[in-house]
Design a protein around this motif. Structure first.
Motif, PDB file in Angstrom:
ATOM      1  N   ALA A  79       8.064  32.784  20.300  1.00 31.46           N
ATOM      2  CA  ALA A  79       7.271  32.984  19.083  1.00 31.46           C
ATOM      3  C   ALA A  79       8.181  32.902  17.872  1.00 31.46           C
ATOM      4  O   ALA A  79       9.253  33.516  17.847  1.00 31.46           O
ATOM      5  N   LEU A  80       7.775  32.128  16.864  1.00 35.56           N
ATOM      6  CA  LEU A  80       8.521  32.042  15.618  1.00 35.56           C
ATOM      7  C   LEU A  80       8.089  33.195  14.716  1.00 35.56           C
ATOM      8  O   LEU A  80       6.907  33.350  14.421  1.00 35.56           O
ATOM      9  N   VAL A  81       9.048  34.001  14.285  1.00 41.04           N
ATOM     10  CA  VAL A  81       8.773  35.179  13.460  1.00 41.04           C
ATOM     11  C   VAL A  81       9.427  34.994  12.105  1.00 41.04           C
ATOM     12  O   VAL A  81      10.626  34.692  12.021  1.00 41.04           O
ATOM     13  N   GLY A  82       8.654  35.177  11.037  1.00 43.35           N
ATOM     14  CA  GLY A  82       9.235  35.043   9.703  1.00 43.35           C
ATOM     15  C   GLY A  82       8.198  35.212   8.623  1.00 43.35           C
ATOM     16  O   GLY A  82       6.994  35.131   8.880  1.00 43.35           O
ATOM     17  N   PHE A  83       8.666  35.459   7.412  1.00 47.09           N
ATOM     18  CA  PHE A  83       7.769  35.556   6.268  1.00 47.09           C
ATOM     19  C   PHE A  83       7.288  34.164   5.872  1.00 47.09           C
ATOM     20  O   PHE A  83       7.879  33.153   6.283  1.00 47.09           O
ATOM     21  N   PRO A  84       6.219  34.072   5.073  1.00 48.64           N
ATOM     22  CA  PRO A  84       5.712  32.755   4.654  1.00 48.64           C
ATOM     23  C   PRO A  84       6.786  31.913   3.975  1.00 48.64           C
ATOM     24  O   PRO A  84       7.664  32.434   3.284  1.00 48.64           O
ATOM     25  N   ASN A  85       6.688  30.615   4.210  1.00 48.81           N
ATOM     26  CA  ASN A  85       7.570  29.632   3.567  1.00 48.81           C
ATOM     27  C   ASN A  85       9.025  29.741   4.003  1.00 48.81           C
ATOM     28  O   ASN A  85       9.927  29.286   3.306  1.00 48.81           O
ATOM     29  N   ALA A  86       9.259  30.332   5.178  1.00 50.02           N
ATOM     30  CA  ALA A  86      10.634  30.446   5.676  1.00 50.02           C
ATOM     31  C   ALA A  86      11.077  29.180   6.397  1.00 50.02           C
ATOM     32  O   ALA A  86      12.257  29.019   6.701  1.00 50.02           O
ATOM     33  N   GLY A  87      10.122  28.295   6.685  1.00 47.86           N
ATOM     34  CA  GLY A  87      10.453  27.050   7.376  1.00 47.86           C
ATOM     35  C   GLY A  87      10.032  27.031   8.832  1.00 47.86           C
ATOM     36  O   GLY A  87      10.521  26.217   9.612  1.00 47.86           O
ATOM     37  N   ILE A  96      15.211  40.375   6.963  1.00 44.53           N
ATOM     38  CA  ILE A  96      15.432  40.628   8.396  1.00 44.53           C
ATOM     39  C   ILE A  96      15.027  42.055   8.749  1.00 44.53           C
ATOM     40  O   ILE A  96      14.336  42.298   9.749  1.00 44.53           O
ATOM     41  N   LEU A  97      15.438  43.007   7.915  1.00 44.90           N
ATOM     42  CA  LEU A  97      15.113  44.411   8.173  1.00 44.90           C
ATOM     43  C   LEU A  97      13.614  44.670   8.060  1.00 44.90           C
ATOM     44  O   LEU A  97      13.048  45.442   8.842  1.00 44.90           O
ATOM     45  N   LEU A  98      12.954  44.025   7.104  1.00 43.92           N
ATOM     46  CA  LEU A  98      11.509  44.206   6.941  1.00 43.92           C
ATOM     47  C   LEU A  98      10.737  43.625   8.121  1.00 43.92           C
ATOM     48  O   LEU A  98       9.747  44.212   8.583  1.00 43.92           O
ATOM     49  N   LEU A  99      11.178  42.472   8.621  1.00 46.54           N
ATOM     50  CA  LEU A  99      10.552  41.893   9.812  1.00 46.54           C
ATOM     51  C   LEU A  99      10.717  42.841  10.993  1.00 46.54           C
ATOM     52  O   LEU A  99       9.774  43.076  11.760  1.00 46.54           O
ATOM     53  N   ASN A 100      11.916  43.362  11.148  1.00 50.65           N
ATOM     54  CA  ASN A 100      12.212  44.340  12.192  1.00 50.65           C
ATOM     55  C   ASN A 100      11.266  45.540  12.074  1.00 50.65           C
ATOM     56  O   ASN A 100      10.672  46.010  13.056  1.00 50.65           O
ATOM     57  N   LYS A 101      11.116  46.037  10.848  1.00 41.57           N
ATOM     58  CA  LYS A 101      10.301  47.227  10.604  1.00 41.57           C
ATOM     59  C   LYS A 101       8.815  46.975  10.871  1.00 41.57           C
ATOM     60  O   LYS A 101       8.118  47.826  11.430  1.00 41.57           O
ATOM     61  N   GLU A 102       8.315  45.807  10.483  1.00 43.71           N
ATOM     62  CA  GLU A 102       6.900  45.483  10.714  1.00 43.71           C
ATOM     63  C   GLU A 102       6.582  45.418  12.208  1.00 43.71           C
ATOM     64  O   GLU A 102       5.547  45.909  12.654  1.00 43.71           O
ATOM     65  N   LEU A 103       7.480  44.811  12.982  1.00 43.61           N
ATOM     66  CA  LEU A 103       7.288  44.747  14.430  1.00 43.61           C
ATOM     67  C   LEU A 103       7.352  46.145  15.042  1.00 43.61           C
ATOM     68  O   LEU A 103       6.567  46.488  15.930  1.00 43.61           O
ATOM     69  N   GLU A 104       8.271  46.948  14.554  1.00 39.46           N
ATOM     70  CA  GLU A 104       8.436  48.311  15.065  1.00 39.46           C
ATOM     71  C   GLU A 104       7.185  49.148  14.814  1.00 39.46           C
ATOM     72  O   GLU A 104       6.724  49.870  15.696  1.00 39.46           O
TER      73      GLU A 104
END
Length: 402
Positions: free
Chosen positions: A170-178, A272-280
């Motif tokens: 699964a590709l994980v990232g904020f919008p427009n990250a590529g 990176i930390l925010l993505l980590n936190k959202e998944l957590e």
């Protein structure tokens, strides 16, 4: 004068009658559907024949069956826009037909990966393999001496079909990250790509093909935003799909992220930390999955200063948390199996990503196998095991209908 008034009224009425009728609204177009509510009802049992002790036939059942050839729930709604399914009633017992025939079952075919829940959210079944099925509305019993020869009503309920995509990565990232550009480069899929947030509004699955014919599937899902764990933006529509993947590939823009001028700018490390936190906050178990970090668009960092800083901060976690505000601190920090520098437009870096994905998947698969052997866990051949369970289910269903 009366004649003129009469003619004027007639002309006025004609002018109103010749106006074009308002255009009817276009039927709603469905693209990708991953959640659907349907009403199901089992057939009623047939009436018995008290005089001759005849038994009515059992009502038909409604069951859900996984089909690997179906991609999403759009197919279900196209076949039955009313979303109501009713099985046939059992045949009544008659003078010359003492045992009534059972009613015909109704089968709803869905994609593999559908979770079936009742209207209260309780899970009834998880259909993870092709051909797996579950009865969601039983037919009523036929009339016999036990129920005074009166056929019983079938079950009726509303159920929710919830699709969670099954993919290796699964590709994980904020919008427009590529992410969409990365998927297009990794596989033969051609998702919509543009330089603005939320280009991807529905999931895409691509297949990476290797020279030895090995195939690995990759899912590009709608971009996360802050607050996704409480269903902001695409929220749960995205997050639920990563639960069945084997590996997470974080795609992060080295220049950071800003959704809009109204929102605060986030550095790559904060991202990176925010993505980590959202998944957590959504489901801490997701953080246990193997993960790779890909720093994207490094071609824009000619001096490589940003890249070196980000890599150093990630490698020195949790000590480097002191570099950012406490609001970015996750309680559980995800461990990356590797940190890559890439540009989705550069084929060499894309091949490097493909190679690492394969190595990490194989490594964790072998690690799990050895762990099972150490604990004496014998994992049966899943295909044979499933086929045996399916055969038993079919025999039970046939026996019930006899």
């Amino acid at each position: 004068m009366m004649t003129l008034t009469k003619n004027f009224l007639i002309l006025t009425l004609r002018s109103f009658s010749t106006k074009a009728a308002p255009k009817t609204t276009k039927p709603r177009k469905y693209t990708f559907i991953d959640s659907l509510r349907v009403h199901v009802r089992g057939g009623a049992g047939g009436q018995g024949f008290q005089k001759f002790g005849g038994s009515g036939g059992e009502g038909g059942c409604v069951y859900i069956k996984a089909n690997k050839d179906i991609n999403n729930l759009k197919t279900v709604i196209e076949k039955n826009p009313k979303k109501r399914y009713a099985a046939a009633v059992g045949q009544d017992s008659r003078r010359h037909w003492i045992l009534g025939n059972p009613g015909e079952d109704v089968c709803i075919e869905v994609p593999v990966g559908v979770s079936v829940k009742d209207e209260h959210g309780k899970e009834m079944a998880d259909l993870d393999e092709d051909g797996e099925e579950v009865v969601v509305a039983k037919g009523g019993k036929g009339g016999t001496i036990e129920n005074s020869f009166l056929g019983q009503k079938g079950e009726a309920r509303t159920i929710v079909l919830d699709l969670k995509l099954i993919a290796d990565v699964a590709l994980v990232g904020f919008p427009n990250a590529g992410k969409s550009t990365t998927l297009a480069a990794l596989s033969r899929t051609s998702p919509k790509i543009a330089a603005y947030p939320f280009t991807t509004i529905q999931p895409y699955i691509g297949t990476m093909q290797y020279p030895d014919m090995r195939q690995i599937t990759v899912a590009d899902l709608p971009g996360l935003i802050e607050g996704a764990h409480v269903n902001k933006g695409m929220g749960h529509k995205f997050l639920k799909h990563i639960e069945r993947t084997k590996l997470l590939l974080f795609i992060v823009d080295i220049d950071g992220f800003q959704l809009h001028t109204r929102y605060a700018y986030r550095t790559a490390f904060e991202t990176i930390l925010l993505l980590n936190k959202e998944l957590e906050l959504y489901n801490r178990d997701v953080l246990e999955k193997p993960a790779i970090l890909a720093l994207n668009k490094i071609d824009l960092d000619q001096a490589k200063e940003k890249t070196r800083t980000i890599i150093s901060q990630v490698k020195h976690l949790p000590e480097s948390l002191s570099d950012v505000d406490p609001e970015f601190h996750p309680k559980q920090i995800i461990k990356f199996d590797g940190i890559l520098q890439m540009s989705a437009k550069n084929q060499d870096s894309v091949e490097m990503v493909k190679d690492l994905i394969r190595k990490r998947l194989d490594y964790h698969h072998e690690k799990e196998r050895r762990l099972n052997e150490q604990h004496g866990i014998v994992v049966p051949d899943s295909l044979k095991n499933f086929q045996e369970r399916l055969r038993l289910k079919n025999e039970q269903r046939k026996a019930r209908l006899l």
